[in-house]
Design an enzyme around this catalytic site. Sequence first.
Site: not given
Length: 830
Positions: A521, A526, A540, A637
């Site tokens: 992202g 990840v 992450k 988000d």
Amino acid sequence: MILLGKVRIFPLFILSCYAVKFCFGEDVITASEYIQDPGSIISSGGFYRLGFFSPNGSTNRYVGIWHNKIPAFNVFWVANREKPVSDSSGVMTISDDGNLVIVNGKKDVLWSSNVSTSGANAKAQLLDTGNLILLKQSSNTSTNDTEMVWESFQIMTDTFMAKMKLSTNVRTNEKQVLTSWKSPSDPSIGSFSISLEPQDIPEVFLWNGTTLYWRSGPWNGKVFIGIPEMESVYLDGFSLVDDKEGTVYLTYNFAEVSYLSYFFVRSNGELLQPFWDEKYKHWRIDWSTRASECDVYGKCGPFGFCDAKKSPICSCLRGFVPKIVEEWGRGNWSSGCIRRSLLQCDRIKNGSTKAGKMDGFVKLENVKVPNYAIWSSPLEDKCREQCLSNCSCAAYAYDEGVGCMYWRRDLIDVRKFSYGGTTFYVRLAHTEVEGKRDLRAIIAAAVVVATVIFSIGTFFAWKKSKKQGGKDGEQFPEASSENVLGENLSKVNLQELVLYKLEELAAATSNFGDANKLGEGGFGAVYRGRLLNGKEIAVKRLSRASGQGLQEFINEMVVISKVQHRNLVRLLGCCAEQDEKLLVYEFMPNKGLDAFLFDPLKREQLDWRRRFNIIDGICRGLLYLHRDSRLRIIHRDLKTSNILLDEELNPRISDFGTARIFGGKEDQADTLRVVGTYGYMAPEYAMEGRFSEKSDVFSFGVLLLEIVSGRQNTSFNEEDQSLSLLGLAWKYWEEDNAQALVDPKISVGCFEVEIIRCIKVGLLCTQELAEDRPTISTVISMINNEIVGLPSPSKPAFTERQTTTDTGSSRQIQKKYSVNHVTLTDLEGR
């Protein structure tokens, strides 16, 4: 059977008596005027047709009755449901003994009205009520009058219509019941049936074989008090009648001609009320028994309490604890709960030398009372006294139409309503009742003491900082709203997290190899990993190129380490060594929702039940963040890739790097640094940098429409290039064609009402003005059908496809679809 929701009137022509004159026409069957497949007859007013038909997916031939003036074919009565005609040779006629029969080409009798008192001159007639009656010559030979000896309304199949009688003879236990079809293509008797159970106070039961599956709650003379939707519509003709000869029956009648409406039980056990929408020429569903899991009988076991608005939906009644704690923790509530403290009678029975104080009651409002209610008195002031004087009494309630009710068995099928129901009193030992008062007093005292201590401590801290500031000449600026969580890792309290070493996590992820990468992202990748003890984890790794990486890293640790919920991903620990910033999560084997929902093969695993479970789980996770956690958190988000799925495809909200904590009195905030993903951001956030709970609600609305449609809003390239997913949903909604939005992989069938309701909720959540959107707690009530009449949505924001192109210092929005999946981290608000 039970009228719920909006008022729908059934066309009814009252048959004033059963003595009618012979009149031969197209609505009758005689020995010489019979029906041969594919022939039919029509009632005199043209409302109903009787003839041969084949269900969808079958070549067998049956004789049934259906609405004649409605283009949507729906059979509500079937004669030979257990013995179909295998070809087109079937005939329905009057036999030599005066019975109505169906025979095949070999003259085998496949079905008969089986009346012993008929005669040679008998005839059958289809009435404008939909009732097929068999008439014989009256015993008075001086007239041509006839009398009715049989009617189809007495042999119901899966449908309950006006003038039908759902009845039970309390002396013989003979019942007239509804029975489901075995399947949509097989009208033979299925697993589910509906009966009227007189008991001490009559109720309607829906059975799965011999197992009780759903119940209406007691009848109070006007409504069934376990169905809150009936409160405003009981005058539409429902009545419960005792004929004083042992038979009790439920019926309903309408006096005006308007919309067609009836009730039927599907082959999957769902009881529905459809009505015919004359304007749009199709059937709509007004009400169903399957609005939530709490509608399933005994979902939470004995002394359990079901509340569809909570997660988990089951809890023990006050004063009770789970009978089998391990099962309860796994979500298996069937064993129910047991009392924590003995009642006064039980203490005496156990040989207690001191009985102690008298039992008391805890009050629950808007409740569906449990099964097996017993009537005791018409006077409200007698209820409590009579229950306390009876050692077997476990609870009581009062309803104006019934009087006092009490229960002496296990309390089963107790549930919470948003409205309606009745007030329910559960009997408890005095220690349980008084304990609540004591606890309140202790809490109140503790709050007062804590407030005083905090005030004193704050005063001295202020004095000290003022003195120190004057001495050193150093002043501490007020924390910025963009930096409320601190700038340095050293300022974060990590007592609730495990601190991992970099080499440990590198080894677990094969040195962060591409083969272990689960996804990527805006803030980094990840990776899947396995620790030395065998535990699987997700790591992450924040991108070094992210200018805000440290802040988001700290933010996510602080936020997620302080919240725990079954629908939020669990943070296990972190690592901050050298230039690396790593967060360690529990591993979700099914990755993100996007990996299933937008994969042509995998999304077949997401049937509607699973999709609705995901929708509901996301709602409950958001409700926890917005209202129920120690912190009030706005996610900012929310999107499909940030919804992870566990082994059983239950959803977990993840990625709290951009989340914001709100103060107790803070409803919204502004920012110059908009973070989120195009396609999911609310307009006031994307354009003005203003965010609140309603921003998350907008994102959830987009998610909801994606889950229903199987289409991704951020990479939309469907049939109309000028429309986004929101635009397409709105277009279909205005055309009253919302079904066209539904993912073809979903078998709509019995879930049509629930799916259309979810589409409407999705549109309500994505309305342009934040104040028009519902809160997430209201959304939960909406999708679980606890709010009957939903408001009409207005046109959603971003109905045309939008993306941005950077032109120096300005941003231009173009009508061009975007395939951007990356989280935005540096968009300036206007």
